[in-house]
Design a protein around this motif. Structure first.
Motif, mmCIF file in Angstrom:
data_model
loop_
_atom_site.group_PDB
_atom_site.id
_atom_site.type_symbol
_atom_site.label_atom_id
_atom_site.label_comp_id
_atom_site.label_asym_id
_atom_site.label_seq_id
_atom_site.Cartn_x
_atom_site.Cartn_y
_atom_site.Cartn_z
ATOM 1 N N MET A 128 0.989 -1.129 0.051
ATOM 2 C CA MET A 128 -0.118 -0.057 -0.037
ATOM 3 C C MET A 128 0.838 1.126 0.003
ATOM 4 S SD MET A 128 -3.161 -0.705 -0.298
ATOM 5 C CE MET A 128 -3.812 0.746 0.367
ATOM 6 N N ASN A 129 2.134 1.081 -0.427
ATOM 7 C CA ASN A 129 2.970 2.173 -0.492
ATOM 8 C C ASN A 129 3.042 2.997 0.795
ATOM 9 O OD1 ASN A 129 3.485 1.742 -3.371
ATOM 10 N ND2 ASN A 129 1.587 2.722 -3.828
ATOM 11 N N GLY A 130 2.852 2.535 1.916
ATOM 12 C CA GLY A 130 3.289 3.055 3.166
ATOM 13 C C GLY A 130 2.187 3.595 3.768
ATOM 14 N N ILE A 131 0.981 3.353 3.169
ATOM 15 C CA ILE A 131 -0.471 3.608 3.834
ATOM 16 C C ILE A 131 -0.864 3.051 4.950
ATOM 17 C CG2 ILE A 131 -2.870 4.086 3.256
ATOM 18 C CD1 ILE A 131 -2.287 4.626 0.466
ATOM 19 N N ASP B 285 -0.412 10.314 -8.401
ATOM 20 C CA ASP B 285 0.027 11.794 -7.936
ATOM 21 C C ASP B 285 -1.103 12.715 -8.456
ATOM 22 O OD1 ASP B 285 3.164 11.181 -7.340
ATOM 23 O OD2 ASP B 285 3.177 10.184 -9.079
ATOM 24 N N ASP B 286 -1.077 13.802 -7.771
ATOM 25 C CA ASP B 286 -1.891 14.886 -8.068
ATOM 26 C C ASP B 286 -0.847 16.233 -8.645
ATOM 27 O OD1 ASP B 286 -0.845 16.301 -6.028
ATOM 28 O OD2 ASP B 286 -2.892 16.382 -4.986
ATOM 29 N N GLN B 287 -1.540 17.201 -9.204
ATOM 30 C CA GLN B 287 -0.785 18.270 -9.663
ATOM 31 C C GLN B 287 -0.255 19.313 -8.510
ATOM 32 O OE1 GLN B 287 -3.380 21.146 -12.290
ATOM 33 N NE2 GLN B 287 -4.838 21.239 -10.462
ATOM 34 N N ASP B 288 -0.638 18.998 -7.347
ATOM 35 C CA ASP B 288 -0.204 19.859 -6.334
ATOM 36 C C ASP B 288 1.031 19.435 -5.457
ATOM 37 O OD1 ASP B 288 -2.392 21.502 -6.957
ATOM 38 O OD2 ASP B 288 -3.943 20.226 -5.693
ATOM 39 N N GLY B 289 1.536 18.354 -5.728
ATOM 40 C CA GLY B 289 2.534 17.814 -4.992
ATOM 41 C C GLY B 289 2.303 17.301 -3.697
ATOM 42 N N THR B 290 0.859 16.766 -3.749
ATOM 43 C CA THR B 290 0.338 16.235 -2.420
ATOM 44 C C THR B 290 1.072 14.823 -2.101
ATOM 45 O OG1 THR B 290 -1.715 17.145 -2.603
ATOM 46 C CG2 THR B 290 -1.620 15.203 -1.017
ATOM 47 N N PRO B 291 1.537 14.559 -0.849
ATOM 48 C CA PRO B 291 2.257 13.181 -0.695
ATOM 49 C C PRO B 291 1.288 11.984 -1.211
ATOM 50 C CG PRO B 291 2.332 14.465 1.201
ATOM 51 C CD PRO B 291 1.570 15.278 0.239
ATOM 52 N N GLY B 292 1.678 11.058 -2.047
ATOM 53 C CA GLY B 292 0.866 10.144 -2.804
ATOM 54 C C GLY B 292 -0.058 9.218 -1.881
ATOM 55 N N PRO B 293 0.423 8.967 -0.537
ATOM 56 C CA PRO B 293 -0.736 8.018 0.248
ATOM 57 C C PRO B 293 -1.745 8.925 0.618
ATOM 58 C CG PRO B 293 1.517 7.589 1.036
ATOM 59 C CD PRO B 293 1.769 8.900 -0.141
ATOM 60 N N LEU B 294 -1.650 10.295 0.693
ATOM 61 C CA LEU B 294 -2.732 11.348 0.782
ATOM 62 C C LEU B 294 -3.685 11.504 -0.241
ATOM 63 C CD1 LEU B 294 -1.100 14.206 3.198
ATOM 64 C CD2 LEU B 294 -2.605 12.093 4.030
#
Length: 532
Positions: free
Chosen positions: A1-4, A272-281
């Motif tokens: 889960m990529n650290g989630i 990934d989103d366009q805002d640089g939000t950490p991936g798990p979030l």
């Protein structure tokens, strides 16, 4: 889960783990007859002060022997929870082989669960191929009125013709949905919705917007903030689905749907989103957006979100005439490249489809059985360029930003050699009709593309404006483009594929005038657009 943290992921996304998913799959499979299901918290005698069918009905995912029927209960669509009690509710449904419902051939009940926003997905099978049916839902003395759907022709049946519409990008703030009303009035077999069913942004009443270089006032405003939670997404879908023209198109014929970016967040790619939000979030947000998408679309249980993912690429066969390959170019794509870094843009390690989907697509395109293949996807395969700031630029969010993926696909189409592949897509808020060639010399025309403009995104538009002229000047295989709203009508027979680029003169006023901007034909076995 990529650290989630898995427990937190499940709690926040509203999704189940594998075991609960299998239980839900069994429950969904049984729900064409809910008479044997009696949850302890079932609302046994529902009462509503107004119709709970304010969001209309829909059908989709037709097969030769079945189809999905959809509705979602909401008495107060713009309230969180839709005005519904947080209890399961039994909803009745009926299917007839005549519009007047004199011959009801199937009826049953389904549970509208609060966990799924009180949506209902009735997945039917055992129907006759290639014919229309009529359906309706009922609960607590209310009914939906009559809607029409149809099954696909029998697999392998020799067919002479299919007609379908390609449409999407329906920004609620930027125009009326007149195009959907026009589509509802067309004698069509199905709709392909390429994505951007909703837009995720908030309305800012104090911000001065510009559209086409001029001050712009929204036709109508979004309710609620930027979308992040499941309740946010549910309410936005509800707002869009209250539109009567959109409801009419859903009630007129079955749809095949897929998502693009705005169902989650602008220009998202994979995790990934366009805002640089950490991936798990971001994956928490994406999971909630996926659940809301499933709840609001006439999708099969095979698309039910599981562990924050959806299986949305799939294939449909229209007799022996057409294979429809529906892609997902968001969930598996690499993050957008720096277009100034040619090595990154061309890197074979980057993909817009992911390896598994690419293989699936290539296998399907290698099938000689259908007369035509159509790749139904989200963003342009055409390599559209324009001059900007003294440089020639292409988009990082289309196949032009994933050149290795693009080259492999076009090489495969050419090597298979059937010369019968057409692509349909959208996203650009403009019509484009283009031949497709490799980005190196002497490939010849391999395929052709009809990119459908938006239903309303971009508002009235300017027609063949400066940007259109700029793109035409720098894209030698592009035949036409225009900044107007509308859809593409595809009329396909055994020998010719005709694409009609429909446009509306206005969408900021109701009942805009519909006309044909351009028509192009493709001869079977002879790739390349010809004026029709």
């Amino acid at each position: 889960m990529n650290g989630i943290n898995r427990r937190r992921f499940i709690a926040l996304s509203g999704l189940s783990g594998l075991g609960a998913w299998m239980g839900m799959a069994s429950l969904l499979a049984a729900e064409t007859d809910a008479s044997s299901l009696s949850p302890r918290n079932l609302l046994k005698s529902p009462w509503f002060g107004r119709t709970p069918f304010a969001l209309g009905v829909a059908s989709g995912e037709p097969t030769p022997d079945g189809v999905v029927l959809w509705t979602r209960l909401a008495t107060e669509p713009l309230e969180f929870g839709g005005g519904m009690p947080t209890q399961p509710i039994v909803v009745g449904w009926e299917l007839a082989d005549d519009e007047g419902f004199r011959r009801v051939i199937r009826r049953g009940t389904a549970l509208a669960h609060p966990e799924l926003g009180h949506s209902v997905h009735v997945e039917l099978d055992g129907l006759a191929p290639g014919r229309p049916y009529w359906y309706r839902f009922n609960v607590a003395g209310y009914d939906t009125g009559t809607a029409r759907t149809c099954t696909l022709p029998a697999r392998g049946a020799q067919l002479q013709r299919v007609r379908f519409a390609v449409a999407g990008c329906q920004h609620y703030e930027e125009g009326y949905y007149t195009a959907w009303r026009k589509i509802a009035e067309e004698p069509l077999d199905f709709v392909f919705h390429y994505g951007d069913y909703i837009y995720e942004g908030a309305t800012s009443p104090t911000r001065i917007r510009k559209m086409n270089g001029r001050p712009f006032t929204n036709l109508r405003n979004h309710v609620g903030p930027q979308l992040y939670t499941l309740d946010d997404y549910r309410r936005r879908y509800a707002q869009y689905k209250t539109d009567p023209d959109l409801q009419a198109a859903h009630a007129a014929l079955p749809w095949f749907v897929t998502f693009d970016d705005h169902e989650v967040d602008n220009n998202w790619a994979g995790g990934d989103d366009q805002d640089g939000t950490p991936g798990p979030l971001f994956l928490l947000r994406r999971a909630q957006a996926f659940q809301a998408y499933y709840e609001n679309m006439p999708l099969r249980r095979t698309a039910f979100p599981r562990d924050g993912r959806m299986q949305i690429y799939r294939r449909a066969r229209y007799g022996d005439l057409l294979d429809l390959h529906l892609l997902d170019t968001r969930q598996y794509r690499s993050k957008q490249a720096d277009m100034g870094n040619r090595a990154e843009v061309e890197s074979p390690g980057r993909s817009i489809t992911g390896a598994a989907q690419e293989k699936w697509l290539f296998d399907g395109l290698s099938d000689a059985a259908p007369r035509w293949h159509v790749i139904a996807h989200q963003v342009s395969l055409g390599n559209y360029a324009r001059e900007k700031g003294g440089a020639t630029v292409t988009s990082d969010d289309q196949w032009s930003g994933y050149l290795s993926s693009r080259r492999r696909l076009l090489d495969h189409i050419r090597q298979v050699g059937f010369k019968n592949v057409v692509t349909v897509c959208g996203d650009a808020h403009r019509h484009y009709a283009s031949d497709l060639v490799q980005d190196h010399a002497d490939s010849g025309v391999i395929s052709s593309e009809f990119l459908a403009t938006s239903i309303s995104s971009g508002s009235d538009g300017l027609g063949v404006d400066a940007q259109a002229e700029n793109t035409l000047a720098h894209s030698p295989y592009l035949k036409v483009t225009t900044d107007k709203r509308g859809y593409v009508l595809c009329d396909v027979d055994r020998d010719v594929w005709t694409g009609d680029l429909k446009i509306l003169d206005r969408v900021m006023v109701p009942d805009g005038r519909l006309e044909s901007f351009a028509r192009f034909a493709i001869e079977h076995g002879n790739p390349g657009l010809q004026r029709a």
